[in-house]
Write an enzyme that holds these catalytic residues in place. Structure first.
Site, PDB file in Angstrom:
ATOM      1  N   LYS A   1       0.850  -1.191   0.000  1.00 42.00           N
ATOM      2  CA  LYS A   1       0.000   0.000   0.000  1.00 42.00           C
ATOM      3  C   LYS A   1       0.889   1.245   0.000  1.00 42.00           C
ATOM      4  O   LYS A   1       2.002   1.214   0.562  1.00 42.00           O
ATOM      5  CB  LYS A   1      -0.886  -0.044   1.253  1.00 42.00           C
TER       6      LYS A   1
ATOM      7  N   SER B   1      -9.731   1.476   3.101  1.00 42.51           N
ATOM      8  CA  SER B   1      -8.882   2.325   2.291  1.00 42.51           C
ATOM      9  C   SER B   1      -7.841   1.548   1.472  1.00 42.51           C
ATOM     10  O   SER B   1      -7.268   2.112   0.545  1.00 42.51           O
ATOM     11  CB  SER B   1      -8.153   3.314   3.188  1.00 42.51           C
TER      12      SER B   1
ATOM     13  N   SER C   1      -9.800  -1.199   7.096  1.00 40.10           N
ATOM     14  CA  SER C   1      -9.228  -0.898   5.778  1.00 40.10           C
ATOM     15  C   SER C   1      -8.548  -2.056   5.077  1.00 40.10           C
ATOM     16  O   SER C   1      -8.223  -1.948   3.905  1.00 40.10           O
ATOM     17  CB  SER C   1      -8.232   0.265   5.893  1.00 40.10           C
TER      18      SER C   1
END
Ligand SMILES: [Mg+2]
Ligand SMILES: [Zn+2]
Lengths: 484, 99, 491
Positions: free
Chosen positions: C80, C155, C179
């Site tokens: 990420k 997210s 997330s």
């Protein structure tokens, strides 16, 4: 018209907030070195630069040092003290918050006792907590209109020591600060140099009419860089506030800066709206977990406090002033203690140290704590013993000390090599006296004619002939007999 | 429940957070924050007398590191990402003395 | 099964036996990226193809020298965009971090590199991990591989979509309020949030420090167990990382649930959870019973307030964590300011997107003078109650079973105008972060071709039990071979 002096009409109430840099090798929350004076931004890492994703890990020695200071000030220790964030934005504050201790400081409720202008003073310590230092901003060498930020100092461990408003005036503030410095020097947690910024002081000052109890509006004074400037700044502030009160004005609560050159305080040009630091518990760190055994171990390792040391020296027969000179400098006091252990007589040893040795070292620009000082306390004690036992005279001792300071030799060796032992043997002195009488008939005649100063000349001749080693009392005695 | 946060407060909070907020957005922020806070106000219904705060549920106590100094970033790496630098310093618009 | 669809444990076997080379594996994934990335948009930054292949070649060379191969040696992985890595820019999908090249690596990334994993690039996300749809990104949208008209969740939407689409074998995400798990559910992959303190946060750009954990994504439970094992463990650079031993998570993968008592907290199935999700969870529970588990309904009465507590605590911490972004040492600076306060204000105002600004405002307010007790203090007290309820429930049950999200993936822009609606999609995941517990999400069914997520919540530092449950369920339900039918690249 106001009646009486400012001091007669108003009581000055002062509280001091003192920040002390701890002398650790690495920073509070990262492993960067803390050395002073490195080129800008060369003692930094992601943690103390506040780069994204970096995390703090507390320095064990910083906590030990803070604990030493807290115990030396007689504080109560919170063994589960915690870390908080103090949020504000400033270019030299990398993370946009300072990690400090707010709700649960390391220590509270201490006391600092010291000799004040008129008697023993006792000021309560409200709290002592740990935090990290900020970086430094400078305009020097920067293109016009810009400021440079150096973060080498960011993250250096600090303790903040907050007093209760027990300080009663500018001079008292200076004495408090100097005595706090001495206590901290003994704990060996900081070099506490105000001029170099390792001890920094902010003052909260208010005035109240004598006889009243309510506190007046607080004015915070910053930027005082020496003990003298603390006193001067507060003197200025007391008179400024008194004049305002006399004129019927209200004192506004504000922060003012001390201008050393102009000798005035002026209001900060702060754009900050009312401070709102939004303190909250630091989620990156758990509480400290200091065991009782650890606290006691640190307590046991503390050196004798300055007050106790002063009392001990006075009990040994030192005049209060002399004892105070020794106590004010831990290195000197430590040296003196080693002289005592080496057998030196207290009074004479103290004078040999503070007058003779320090005088010589001052000329060389070194102090007893430094490697430039080649005389060990045990050696100085031995020198004092040589005088006390009559082996050498006090005068010869000064020559011996010169050689010790220059070469680090043992006093016994110097005396033996140069044959400086005092001559107390009657036969040798009688010979020298007779030869002086024989060689100086005019002086002998003068003496017999009643000119007393002629005797001094003859004594001098004998001393000269014995290279100063003759025991002066014996010379006088034998000369009087031979002339008699 | 009435408004808990007004436009004046939105401006104050934005100033505290050092966030430039276009004047045109202030009323929208006030409305949005108000709705969220109104929802959050449900917490007040819970009896939390004598309940301690949990600022971190599983944090470890007493973690420390030894006082060992190690070199960090080079001076070059330290300022490499800076939008403006001069002579190894981070360069910012002038900061006034005593500010 | 196409090579790009192989799980990491299969690749490992293939590499060790010489069935495939690391270069072939890397090429398969790179080709897959070439085919579908323009439709999916999982990545923000991809490493140059030749760098990726050079890493793969180095693994092949090591194998030829007879060196042993770690579980992720030669496995193409994605991270990420909020984990620092020297090989890539790290931007948190924010304009304010434009062009930031971290001079250090996140510990989790270092550990993967230590295994010789082949790093592909970093993945899209909601800006600073604030969002549930990956729509709040300065780097454009990521599409759900199961339906390109829907969001991948957030997210960590880019990581979930990359793994689902075969653009990475496994990926790391971060989970502050769901997330990892919610996008895993939306994209039909497995995602795990470890116990707080299990994985080092060093180098993970903080959103809410007391809630953030890095977590693994994989196409099956075994890969997730292995990836957790690869990144877990104490890190002296993170004072909140636990000095606990890391178990062999793979050894926990037993295909039955015998002897396990499970609780189904009714609050997680309350109004707001869609009927198809409810039905899928009910069916999953039946299957767990068949596998030998004893399942009972239970209650966590304060959990319905978790979302409110979360939306005070997370923004409060974020408002402080994001204070460092002011254009002095890194990141974007507004031009043409002559005073530093203005410089800070404009840099932050221009650099942060609307959701980040909203949360900074909310958090600043919740901590400000006069409101601290009412908001931050109250929320942390409620958190204490939630922690206690979980602890009590988990003293009686080995794990809890819930949906991961109240619905399947929603459409673009559906919830963008209403923060409260967006926040509500985290209702089943947020309580677990407040308590710091581990939880895993895996597919448990489909509704109109969209995956539904099943969540197991475990005791602190007992990832083994929830991995065992997930594995047993996965083997029995046999949904893992169903792959998204990515339609041809758009126009
Ligand atoms: Mg302070
Ligand atoms: Zn550092």
């Amino acid at each position: 018209m106001s009646v009486g002096t400012v001091e007669q009409r108003y009581e000055t109430v002062v509280g001091l907030e003192v920040h002390v840099e701890l002398a650790t090798r690495s920073k509070m929350f990262c492993s960067c070195p803390t050395d002073f004076g490195a080129p800008p931004n060369t003692q930094v890492c992601p943690v103390c630069l506040g780069l994204p994703g970096a995390l703090p890990v507390p320095n064990a020695r910083a906590i030990e040092y803070a604990l030493r200071a807290a115990l030396a000030l007689g504080c109560e220790i919170d063994r589960e003290c915690r870390w908080d964030r103090k949020n504000y934005h400033y270019p030299d504050l990398p993370k946009g918050y300072q990690i400090t201790q707010y709700a649960r400081p390391l220590a509270r409720h201490g006391t600092l006792r010291y000799a004040g202008g008129d008697g023993e003073r006792s000021v309560r310590i409200r709290r002592l907590h740990m935090e990290e230092d900020t970086g430094k901003s400078t305009h020097e060498g920067m293109p016009g209109g810009t400021t440079g930020v150096d973060l080498n100092r960011a993250g250096v461990p600090l303790i903040e020591i907050v007093s209760e408003p027990d300080i009663r005036g500018p001079e008292d503030a200076r004495l408090y600060l100097q005595s706090l410095r001495t206590v901290l020097l003994y704990t060996r947690v900081s070099d506490v140099k105000m001029e170099e910024g390792s001890l920094r002081c902010d003052a909260n000052v208010s005035l109240r009419p004598v006889g009243t109890q309510a506190y007046g509006a607080l004015v915070e004074v910053k930027n005082m860089n020496s003990f003298r400037s603390v006193q001067r700044a507060l003197e200025y502030e007391v008179h400024r506030q008194a004049a305002a009160l006399d004129a019927g004005e209200r004192i506004v609560r504000e922060t003012r800066h001390w201008d050393e050159k102009r000798g005035v305080t002026f209001p900060s040009r702060s754009k900050e709206e009312a401070h709102d630091y939004r303190y909250f518990p630091e989620p990156d760190l758990g509480p400290c977990a200091l065991t009782e055994a650890y606290v006691e171990q640190v307590r046991a390792s503390l050196p004798e406090a300055p007050g106790a040391r002063q009392a001990r020296y006075e009990r040994l027969g030192l005049p209060a002033h002399d004892a105070g000179v020794l106590v004010a400098d831990p290195a000197l006091a430590l040296y003196f203690d080693r002289m005592l252990a080496g057998g030196a007589a207290p009074r004479e040893g103290a004078s040999l140290l503070t007058v003779e040795l320090l005088g010589r070292l001052n000329a060389l620009g070194v102090t007893v704590g430094e490697s430039g000082c080649r005389v060990q306390p045990e050696q100085l004690a031995a020198l004092q013993e040589l005088v006390a036992s009559g082996v050498i005279s006090g005068k010869i001792a000064k020559d011996v000390l010169d050689e010790m300071v220059a070469g680090g030799a043992d006093p016994q060796a110097v005396v033996a090599r140069r044959g400086l032992q005092q001559i107390s043997d009657d036969g040798a002195i009688v010979d020298a006296v007779r030869s002086a009488i024989a060689v100086n008939p005019q002086s002998v005649a003068d003496f017999r004619a009643g000119k007393k100063q002629a005797l001094g000349f003859l004594v001098g001749q004998v001393m000269k002939a014995t290279k100063g080693k003759a025991n002066p009392a014996k010379v006088n005695e034998i000369l009087a007999r031979e002339l008699g | 429940m009435g408004a808990t946060i007004g436009e004046e407060q939105v401006r104050h909070v934005a100033a505290l957070a050092r966030l430039a907020l276009p004047e045109a957005d202030v009323s929208r922020y006030a409305r949005e924050l108000d709705r969220i806070l109104e929802h959050v106000a449900r917490l007040q219904a819970i009896d939390t007398a004598d309940i301690p705060l949990t600022s971190n549920a599983l944090v470890v106590a007493g973690v420390l590191r030894p006082d060992e100094a190690r070199p960090g970033l080079s001076g070059e790496d330290a300022v490499r990402n800076a939008p403006a630098q001069h002579a190894g310093m981070y360069q910012v618009p002038r900061v006034l003395d005593g500010a | 099964m196409e090579l790009y669809e192989w799980p990491a444990h299969r690749i490992h076997r293939g590499l060790v036996t010489g069935e495939v080379s690391a270069r072939e594996v890397a090429l398969a994934t790179l080709d897959r990226i070439g085919q579908v990335e323009s439709s999916v948009g999982a990545y923000l930054h991809l490493r140059p193809r030749e760098d990726v292949l050079a890493d793969a070649d180095a693994v092949d060379a090591a194998l030829r020298r007879g060196e042993s191969l770690a579980a992720f040696g030669g496995v193409p992985v994605a991270i990420k965009d909020n984990m620092c890595c020297r090989l890539l820019p790290t931007t948190c999908a924010s304009r304010i971090l434009e062009g930031f090249h971290p001079p250090y690596d996140a510990t989790a990334v270092t550990r993967l590199q230590g295994q010789r994993a082949v790093l592909l690039g970093n993945t899209n996300m909601d800006e600073f991990a604030m969002g549930s749809s990956t729509e709040h990104s300065a780097g454009g949208v990521t599409r759900n591989p199961w339906d390109l008209g829907r969001v991948p969740g957030g997210s960590s939407g880019g990581s979930a979509a990359a793994v689902a689409a075969g653009e990475a074998v496994v990926a790391l995400g971060s989970d502050t309020g769901g997330s990892v798990r919610q996008p895993a559910a939306f994209c039909g992959v497995v995602g795990l949030k470890p116990t707080y303190g299990r994985v080092s946060r060093f180098g993970l750009v903080a959103f809410a420090s007391s809630l953030d954990q890095i977590g693994p994504f994989g196409r099956d439970v075994r890969d997730v167990a292995l990836l957790l094992g690869a990144v877990a463990g104490h890190d002296p650079a993170d004072a909140t990382s636990r000095p606990a031993e890391v178990p062999d998570f793979e050894a926990a993968l037993v295909p039955d649930c015998r002897g396990l008592r499970l609780g189904v907290p009714r609050e997680f199935l309350a109004a707001g959870v869609s009927p198809e999700v409810r039905a899928a969870i009910a069916a999953a529970v039946d299957l767990l019973v068949e596998l030998g588990a004893e399942v009972q309904e239970c209650s966590l009465p304060t959990v319905p307030y978790a979302l409110d507590a979360y939306y005070v605590i997370a923004p409060a911490e974020a408002s402080s964590n994001l204070a460092r972004f002011e254009g002095v040492r890194f990141g974007r600076r507004a031009q043409g300011t002559s005073d530093y306060v203005e410089m800070f204000r404009r840099s932050r105002g221009e650099g942060f997107g609307p959701e980040v600004r909203r949360r900074i405002m909310l958090g600043t307010y919740a901590l400000s003078a006069g409101y601290y007790d009412q908001y931050y203090g109250k929320a942390q007290q409620v958190r204490t109650l939630i922690c206690r309820e979980f602890e009590e429930a988990l003293s009686g049950y080995a794990a809890l079973v819930t949906p991961t999200a109240p619905s399947v993936a929603f459409g673009f822009a559906e919830k963008m105008d209403d923060p409260l609606q967006m926040y509500a999609s985290d209702v089943c995941t947020v309580p677990i972060n407040l308590a710091g517990l581990p939880a895993v999400s895996l597919p448990c069914g489909f509704s109109n071709g969209l995956p539904i997520g099943l969540q197991f919540i475990g005791r602190a530092f007992d990832e083994e039990t929830i991995l065992r449950l997930a594995y047993a369920y996965e083997q029995a339900a046999d949904l893992r071979h169903r792959r998204p039918p990515i339609v041809a690249p758009r126009g």
